[in-house]
Design an enzyme around this catalytic site. Structure first.
Site, PDB file in Angstrom:
ATOM      1  N   CYS A 116      42.192  58.450  27.156  1.00  0.00           N
ATOM      2  CA  CYS A 116      43.609  58.384  26.798  1.00  0.00           C
ATOM      3  C   CYS A 116      43.851  58.517  25.289  1.00  0.00           C
ATOM      4  CB  CYS A 116      44.233  57.083  27.310  1.00  0.00           C
ATOM      5  SG  CYS A 116      44.222  56.964  29.097  1.00  0.00           S
ATOM      6  N   HIS A 244      51.004  55.558  23.199  1.00  0.00           N
ATOM      7  CA  HIS A 244      50.414  55.953  24.477  1.00  0.00           C
ATOM      8  C   HIS A 244      51.207  55.271  25.594  1.00  0.00           C
ATOM      9  CE1 HIS A 244      47.772  56.880  27.663  1.00  0.00           C
ATOM     10  NE2 HIS A 244      47.201  55.701  27.745  1.00  0.00           N
ATOM     11  N   ASN A 274      51.108  57.002  33.440  1.00  0.00           N
ATOM     12  CA  ASN A 274      50.118  57.233  32.386  1.00  0.00           C
ATOM     13  C   ASN A 274      49.478  58.614  32.591  1.00  0.00           C
ATOM     14  OD1 ASN A 274      47.911  57.266  30.684  1.00  0.00           O
ATOM     15  ND2 ASN A 274      47.158  55.237  31.261  1.00  0.00           N
TER      16      ASN A 274
HETATM   17  N1  COA Z   1      50.619  46.281  44.186  1.00  0.00           N
HETATM   18  C1  COA Z   1      50.598  44.969  44.502  1.00  0.00           C
HETATM   19  N2  COA Z   1      49.673  44.126  44.027  1.00  0.00           N
HETATM   20  C2  COA Z   1      48.744  44.619  43.209  1.00  0.00           C
HETATM   21  C3  COA Z   1      48.705  45.960  42.841  1.00  0.00           C
HETATM   22  C4  COA Z   1      49.701  46.809  43.372  1.00  0.00           C
HETATM   23  N3  COA Z   1      49.768  48.131  43.049  1.00  0.00           N
HETATM   24  N4  COA Z   1      47.669  46.155  42.009  1.00  0.00           N
HETATM   25  C5  COA Z   1      47.064  44.972  41.854  1.00  0.00           C
HETATM   26  N5  COA Z   1      47.705  44.031  42.592  1.00  0.00           N
HETATM   27  C6  COA Z   1      47.409  42.623  42.719  1.00  0.00           C
HETATM   28  C7  COA Z   1      45.994  42.273  42.309  1.00  0.00           C
HETATM   29  O1  COA Z   1      45.149  42.491  43.412  1.00  0.00           O
HETATM   30  C8  COA Z   1      46.111  40.825  41.936  1.00  0.00           C
HETATM   31  O2  COA Z   1      46.032  40.069  43.088  1.00  0.00           O
HETATM   32  P1  COA Z   1      45.205  38.694  43.091  1.00  0.00           P
HETATM   33  O3  COA Z   1      45.842  37.850  42.026  1.00  0.00           O
HETATM   34  O4  COA Z   1      45.397  38.226  44.492  1.00  0.00           O
HETATM   35  O5  COA Z   1      43.803  39.083  42.785  1.00  0.00           O
HETATM   36  C9  COA Z   1      47.528  40.694  41.391  1.00  0.00           C
HETATM   37  O6  COA Z   1      48.210  41.886  41.811  1.00  0.00           O
HETATM   38  C10 COA Z   1      47.628  40.557  39.902  1.00  0.00           C
HETATM   39  O7  COA Z   1      46.769  41.489  39.294  1.00  0.00           O
HETATM   40  P2  COA Z   1      46.582  41.534  37.748  1.00  0.00           P
HETATM   41  O8  COA Z   1      45.513  42.531  37.429  1.00  0.00           O
HETATM   42  O9  COA Z   1      46.483  40.175  37.177  1.00  0.00           O
HETATM   43  O10 COA Z   1      47.995  42.098  37.295  1.00  0.00           O
HETATM   44  P3  COA Z   1      48.451  42.414  35.848  1.00  0.00           P
HETATM   45  O11 COA Z   1      49.682  41.669  35.539  1.00  0.00           O
HETATM   46  O12 COA Z   1      47.325  42.334  34.870  1.00  0.00           O
HETATM   47  O13 COA Z   1      48.862  43.935  35.973  1.00  0.00           O
HETATM   48  C11 COA Z   1      47.993  46.095  35.437  1.00  0.00           C
HETATM   49  C12 COA Z   1      47.909  44.879  36.347  1.00  0.00           C
HETATM   50  C13 COA Z   1      46.907  47.062  35.831  1.00  0.00           C
HETATM   51  C14 COA Z   1      49.370  46.730  35.600  1.00  0.00           C
HETATM   52  C15 COA Z   1      47.791  45.628  33.997  1.00  0.00           C
HETATM   53  O14 COA Z   1      46.634  44.837  33.909  1.00  0.00           O
HETATM   54  C16 COA Z   1      47.665  46.750  33.025  1.00  0.00           C
HETATM   55  O15 COA Z   1      48.599  47.494  32.797  1.00  0.00           O
HETATM   56  N6  COA Z   1      46.497  46.879  32.380  1.00  0.00           N
HETATM   57  C17 COA Z   1      46.267  47.860  31.368  1.00  0.00           C
HETATM   58  C18 COA Z   1      46.138  49.164  32.027  1.00  0.00           C
HETATM   59  C19 COA Z   1      46.089  50.242  31.031  1.00  0.00           C
HETATM   60  O16 COA Z   1      46.793  50.228  30.048  1.00  0.00           O
HETATM   61  N7  COA Z   1      45.244  51.186  31.332  1.00  0.00           N
HETATM   62  C20 COA Z   1      45.144  52.388  30.668  1.00  0.00           C
HETATM   63  C21 COA Z   1      44.667  52.235  29.298  1.00  0.00           C
HETATM   64  S1  COA Z   1      44.424  53.825  28.779  1.00  0.00           S
END
Ligand code: COA
Length: 317
Positions: A116, A244, A274
Site C-alpha cells: 500500500c 492512504h 482500500n
Molecule cells: N463483519 C462482522 N464482524 C467482523 C468482520 C466483518 N466483516 N470482520 C471481523 N469481524 C469480527 C471479528 O471476528 C471480531 O470478532 P471477535 O471479537 O468475536 O473475535 C470482531 O469483529 C472485532 O474485530 P476487530 O479486529 O477487533 O475489529 P476492529 O475494530 O479492529 O476492526 C479492522 C477491524 C480490520 C476494520 C481494523 O482492525 C482495521 O482497519 N485495521 C487496519 C487495516 C488496514 O489499515 N489495513 C491496510 C493497511 S495497508
C-alpha cells in the site's frame, strides 16, 4: 533555483462494476453487515474489476487521463514506474505492458513492490531520477486488482479492499514559483512482515487487522512529522492531507494530529475501499479534478502497508 519534479497532471480509473456492502456480503455469503463495515472502516462500497479489466488496462487508462490533464502525450514520457502488488504477470512488468498500451516506442519502464506504500515509493524513485537527470518526464502509476488475491471467505479482509488505478505525470522543471516535490520519506521494517502479507505470489491476502491498525496510527504520525521537520514547515502550512485510504478511523486520527479540519482531508475510502498502491493517486486525482487542490497548495501524502512499509511526500502543487 533547484530542479524539482512537478506534478502536471493526475488521473484515476475505476472498474465499471460497483458492489455495495450488502451486495458483497450476499455475493460471497459473508456473515457480516453493512453497519459493521461502515462503523469499523467507513467503507460503503468498492469497485471490482470485471473479466476484461486488468491491472494494465486500469493503469493505462489512469495514465492517459494524467497525460490529458497535463496536455502531454505519451511520446514525451521518458520513464514509467508502476507500483503494484497485483501485476498481471510476474514479468513483463505492468509498466512495460502499459508502455505498449500507450503506444510508446522509447523510454524505460519498471514496477515497484511496496504494497500500500507503493505509490509513495514509486514517486520517490521517480523524483530522485528526474532530479538526477536520468529522465526529464515520468509517469508514476499505482494500479491494483486486489479482488484477485482476496480470500472471499475471510470477512476480516475481503470487505476492506477494492480495485482501481491512479497516475501522475511529472516533469523536471526549474521554476520560480517553487512548485514540485519538496521531499519524500521512506521506511520499512521487515520484522512485521507477518501481520500483512500475500501467501506465495498469487494470494490470498492475510492480515492481523488490529496489529496493523496500531502500527498505522503511530508510524504515519511519525513520518508526517519527519516530512514537516525536513522542510521547516508547521502543520498550519499544510493545505491538504491526501492519506492512504485504508480506514476512515486512521484517516481521521491523522487529520486530528495535523490539526486539519475534515474538509482539508481528502477521503475516498467510503466509495473506493482500500485500493492499496492506487489509493493515494486516486484520491489526489479526484481532489484535483474537483478543483479542490489547486496550483500553489501544499499537499501532504502518506501511506502504510505490507512490509511493513510506510512513507510520506510533501508536494507544492
Ligand atoms: N463483519 C462482522 N464482524 C467482523 C468482520 C466483518 N466483516 N470482520 C471481523 N469481524 C469480527 C471479528 O471476528 C471480531 O470478532 P471477535 O471479537 O468475536 O473475535 C470482531 O469483529 C472485532 O474485530 P476487530 O479486529 O477487533 O475489529 P476492529 O475494530 O479492529 O476492526 C479492522 C477491524 C480490520 C476494520 C481494523 O482492525 C482495521 O482497519 N485495521 C487496519 C487495516 C488496514 O489499515 N489495513 C491496510 C493497511 S495497508
Amino acid at each position: 533555483m533547484p530542479l524539482r519534479s512537478v506534478i502536471l497532471g493526475c488521473g484515476g480509473c475505476l472498474p465499471a462494476q460497483v458492489l455495495d456492502n450488502a451486495a458483497l456480503a450476499a455475493r460471497h455469503g459473508l456473515d457480516t453487515s453493512d453497519e459493521w463495515i461502515r462503523e469499523r472502516s467507513g467503507i460503503t462500497r468498492r469497485h471490482i474489476a470485471g473479466p476484461g479489466e486488468t491491472c494494465t488496462s486500469l493503469g493505462a487508462e489512469a495514465a492517459r487521463r494524467a497525460l490529458a490533464q497535463a496536455g502531454a502525450t505519451a511520446a514525451e514520457v521518458d520513464m514509467i514506474v508502476v507500483a503494484t502488488a497485483t501485476p498481471d504477470n510476474a514479468f513483463p512488468s505492468t509498466a512495460a505492458h502499459i508502455q505498449r498500451e500507450l503506444g510508446m516506442e522509447g523510454g524505460f519502464a519498471f514496477d515497484v513492490s511496496a504494497a500500500c506504500t507503493g505509490f509513495i515509493y514509486a514517486l520517490s524513485i521517480a523524483d530522485a531520477m528526474l532530479r538526477a537527470g536520468q529522465a526529464r518526464t515520468a509517469l508514476v502509476i499505482g494500479a491494483e486488482v486486489y479482488s484477485r488475491i482476496m480470500d472471499w471467505t475471510d470477512r476480516g479482509t475481503c470487505v476492506l479492499f477494492g480495485d482501481g488505478a491512479g497516475a501522475v505525470f511529472l516533469r523536471a522543471e526549474d521554476r520560480a514559483d517553487e512548485r514540485g516535490i519538496l521531499s519524500t520519506h521512506l521506511h520499512a521494517d521487515g520484522r512485521h512482515a507477518d501481520i500483512l502479507y500475500v501467501e506465495g505470489t498469487g494470494g490470498p491476502l492475510r492480515m492481523a487487522g488490529r496489529e496493523v491498525f496500531k502500527h498505522a496510527v503511530t508510524k504515519l504520525a511519525a513520518v508526517v512529522e519527519e516530512a514537516l521537520a525536513a522542510n521547516g514547515l508547521t502543520r498550519a502550512e499544510v493545505d491538504w492531507l491526501v492519506p492512504h485510504q485504508a480506514n476512515i478511523r486512521i484517516i481521521e486520527a491523522m487529520g486530528r494530529k495535523l490539526g486539519l479540519p475534515p474538509e482539508r482531508v481528502v477521503v475516498t475510502v467510503d466509495r473506493h475501499a482500500n485500493t492499496s498502491a492506487a489509493s493515494v493517486p486516486l484520491a489526489l486525482a479526484e481532489a484535483v479534478e474537483e478543483g479542490r487542490i489547486r496550483p500553489g497548495d501544499m499537499v501532504l501524502l502518506e501511506a502504510i502497508g505490507g512490509g511493513l512499509t510506510w512513507g510520506a511526500a510533501l508536494v507544492r502543487f
